[in-house]
Design an enzyme around this catalytic site. Structure first.
Site, mmCIF file in Angstrom:
data_model
loop_
_atom_site.group_PDB
_atom_site.id
_atom_site.type_symbol
_atom_site.label_atom_id
_atom_site.label_comp_id
_atom_site.label_asym_id
_atom_site.label_seq_id
_atom_site.Cartn_x
_atom_site.Cartn_y
_atom_site.Cartn_z
ATOM 1 C CB ALA A 3 -0.888 -0.009 1.228
ATOM 2 C CG ASP B 295 2.011 7.490 -5.870
ATOM 3 O OD1 ASP B 295 3.238 7.526 -6.022
ATOM 4 O OD2 ASP B 295 1.299 6.577 -6.312
HETATM 5 O O1 LIG Z 1 -3.600 2.388 -3.851
HETATM 6 P P1 LIG Z 1 -2.198 2.754 -3.431
HETATM 7 O O2 LIG Z 1 -1.844 2.112 -2.140
HETATM 8 O O3 LIG Z 1 -1.910 4.212 -3.466
HETATM 9 O O4 LIG Z 1 -1.287 2.201 -4.640
HETATM 10 C C1 LIG Z 1 -0.498 1.105 -4.622
HETATM 11 C C2 LIG Z 1 -1.078 -0.071 -5.311
HETATM 12 O O5 LIG Z 1 -1.332 0.204 -6.679
HETATM 13 C C3 LIG Z 1 -0.673 -0.740 -7.469
HETATM 14 O O6 LIG Z 1 -1.533 -1.831 -7.640
HETATM 15 P P2 LIG Z 1 -1.343 -3.107 -8.605
HETATM 16 O O7 LIG Z 1 -0.143 -3.857 -8.167
HETATM 17 O O8 LIG Z 1 -1.197 -2.613 -10.006
HETATM 18 O O9 LIG Z 1 -2.598 -3.929 -8.449
HETATM 19 C C4 LIG Z 1 0.546 -1.022 -6.654
HETATM 20 O O10 LIG Z 1 1.275 -2.158 -6.999
HETATM 21 C C5 LIG Z 1 -0.015 -1.126 -5.271
HETATM 22 O O11 LIG Z 1 -0.533 -2.382 -4.970
HETATM 23 N N1 LIG Z 2 4.655 5.032 -6.837
HETATM 24 C C1 LIG Z 2 4.293 3.803 -7.162
HETATM 25 N N2 LIG Z 2 5.185 2.819 -7.261
HETATM 26 C C2 LIG Z 2 4.805 1.596 -7.577
HETATM 27 N N3 LIG Z 2 3.584 1.244 -7.817
HETATM 28 C C3 LIG Z 2 2.680 2.194 -7.724
HETATM 29 N N4 LIG Z 2 1.360 2.148 -7.907
HETATM 30 C C4 LIG Z 2 0.882 3.359 -7.684
HETATM 31 N N5 LIG Z 2 1.841 4.216 -7.375
HETATM 32 C C5 LIG Z 2 2.979 3.495 -7.407
#
Ligand SMILES: O=P(O)(O)OC[C@H]1O[C@H](OP(=O)(O)O)[C@H](O)[C@@H]1O
Ligand SMILES: Nc1ncnc2[nH]cnc12
Length: 503
Positions: free
Chosen positions: A196, A256
């Site tokens: 996260a 972010d």
């Molecule tokens: O929502 P928040 O925590 O900002 O973003 C981080 C999440 O978004 C992406 O998701 P995925 O791996 O493409 O499913 C990242 O890998 C992580 O799991």
């Molecule tokens: N900064 C980041 N690094 C890796 N995965 C992400 N998913 C969303 N933001 C990200």
């Protein structure tokens, strides 16, 4: 000065070296000073902690430092005070709104990876990017610097597909369905996720509920060459290692920055050798990108960055105006994702998004004709083939492939909020939902989170349950209840929003 190594059973999440007070006085070292340790070809940087845990003539090395280099008890090392790294000047340049040159970006990233920059300086860098942004030349230089300071994966299968969500929307377990659907169609998808960042559960936090997510590059290569897919935590690998260090600051600040996000996501994809990348941009109130126009601009940046890296990138702008599915938090989301894979169906917001994204990848990878990807993705999900692939992924990643949703423990300290009035649900506040789940202990407490019983547009009667908070401790539950009372995350038409008196 030359001192002998003492290995200390200390794990602080920081790169600390422990020095006795008398030794520190002799060498004119102060708490938090940066020092360089040299032994043969090994060089490591650490921040000074003054401590009686070590005697004069010794240097205490924490487990954090040991992860970077192996030192043995009694080994002689040279300790050299290290001045302010050059990269701090470049960070200040960005703070003042300047444009960074390629070499300046490379120096910052190298210093981050070598641990020459401490958390405070890294947080300043991240904050300066949040405030002043980066242009495409800077982003491309940052992406390549992040990838090239780590290892690269070379998988003996082509084409290599990949999917990544920029995140931000609560309950986004979508890619846990997308990856097995795409792999079940015969494509190769070595998925890395972060934990996260701004949410209550990153994909890596959710997958970790049923399998290991920390693997070496060799193990990933073996798994992907055998079954065509993996779902691992990018931070466990030496792939674009600066990424996971900067994510630590991003997570603490719950930000972010766009340029860093682009570089962070694409550097991992570049290092994994991904050729066809689909980026999901959830769009809506309370997520990282609120308007479709902003999402389009970001999409253009991803596509342009992909071109500079030699990757074919497509972007899906998706609806992120309310949580996806009915659960938020690692264990609750793992239950919901597994349930959907087993049943081949589930909440519309999850199934439509997962089959939509998987469909685009099937078309990009050339296994579905144009316009037929989503239908094919749905058939793969409904046929149970995606579930079978998920079982293979879980097994190869050391989990129990027979696990059932009800086997996954969730926080047993619960509190249910009910509708204060009858009416239609007009809004669910994403930020408040994430805040409540985090207050309840997610993502660190895997069982913490929220079960949502309603979605926008649905009708409720006064007293109907709206959502249940799950926590693993009473204290966390109480914090989450206070947060929920303050933020009232679910709006019902006709509800009194605030009562103000005696101002
Ligand atoms: O929502 P928040 O925590 O900002 O973003 C981080 C999440 O978004 C992406 O998701 P995925 O791996 O493409 O499913 C990242 O890998 C992580 O799991
Ligand atoms: N900064 C980041 N690094 C890796 N995965 C992400 N998913 C969303 N933001 C990200």
């Amino acid at each position: 000065m030359k001192v002998k190594v003492r290995i200390l059973d200390v794990y602080s999440g920081r790169y600390s070296v422990f020095i006795n007070e008398k030794e520190a006085m002799k060498a004119k070292l102060h708490p938090d000073d940066l020092v360089k340790l040299e032994a043969g070809k090994k060089t490591v940087y650490g921040s000074v902690v003054i401590s009686s845990l070590v005697k004069e003539g010794e240097i205490g090395i924490s487990r954090d430092v040991l992860q970077l280099h192996s030192f043995s008890e009694g080994e002689v090392v040279t300790v050299i005070p290290s001045g302010t790294p050059e990269s701090v000047r470049y960070i200040k340049k960005k703070m003042n709104g300047g444009k960074l040159r390629k070499v300046e970006i490379e120096t910052i990233i190298k210093d981050i990876v070598d641990r020459k920059l401490r958390d405070i300086e890294i947080s300043s860098f991240v904050t300066s990017l949040e405030i002043n942004g980066l242009d495409m030349d800077e982003i491309a230089a940052l992406t390549i610097a992040m990838a090239e300071t780590g290892d690269m994966l070379d998988i003996d299968r082509k084409p290599i597909m990949d999917v990544h969500s920029i995140g931000g929307v609560p309950g986004n377990k979508t890619n846990i369905l997308v990856v097995p659907i795409v792999a079940a169609a015969g494509l190769t998808i070595p998925k890395t996720s972060s934990r996260a960042i701004t949410s209550a559960a990153g994909t890596a936090d959710v997958v970790e509920v049923f399998a290991d997510v920390s693997f070496s590059l060799d193990e990933i290569k073996r798994i992907v060459e055998k079954i065509g897919a993996c779902m691992v935590w990018g931070g466990a690998l030496n792939l674009a290692p600066a990424d996971d260090i900067t994510i630590k600051s991003e997570r603490a600040l719950s930000i972010d920055p766009t340029g860093l996000m682009l570089a962070s996501i694409m550097s991992k994809k570049y290092a994994m050798g991904s050729q066809y990348v689909l980026i999901d941009i959830p769009t809506g109130k309370g997520v990282k990108v609120e308007s479709v126009d902003q999402a389009r601009a970001l999409a253009r940046d991803f596509i342009e960055l992909g071109k500079r890296l030699g990757q074919y990138v497509e972007v899906a702008i998706t609806y992120g105006g309310q949580p996806i599915g009915h659960t938020v938090g690692p264990a609750l989301e793992a239950r919901e994702a597994l349930q959907a894979l087993m049943a081949g169906t589930g909440p519309g917001s999850l199934i439509e998004k997962a089959t939509g994204l998987a469909g685009v990848l099937l078309e990009m990878g050339g296994v579905a004709p144009a316009g037929m990807g989503k239908k094919m993705a749905r058939e793969i999900l409904e046929s149970g083939k995606a579930y079978q692939k998920m079982r293979e992924i879980i097994e190869e990643q050391g989990g129990n492939p027979d696990i059932k949703p009800e086997d996954i423990p969730v926080g047993d300290k619960t509190y249910t909020f009910t509708a204060p009035t009858s009416g239609y649900i007009t809004a669910i506040d994403n930020k408040a939902i994430t805040g409540i789940a985090r207050a309840a202990g997610a993502p660190e407490d895997k069982g913490a989170g929220i079960e949502l019983y309603v979605k926008v547009g649905e009708k409720v009667k006064e007293g109907d349950p709206l959502f249940t908070i799950h926590a693993e401790s009473e204290a966390r539950l109480d914090q989450a209840i206070v947060f929920a009372r303050r933020t009232e995350p679910i709006r019902i038409e006709g509800m009194v929003l605030q009562r103000i008196g005696n101002i």
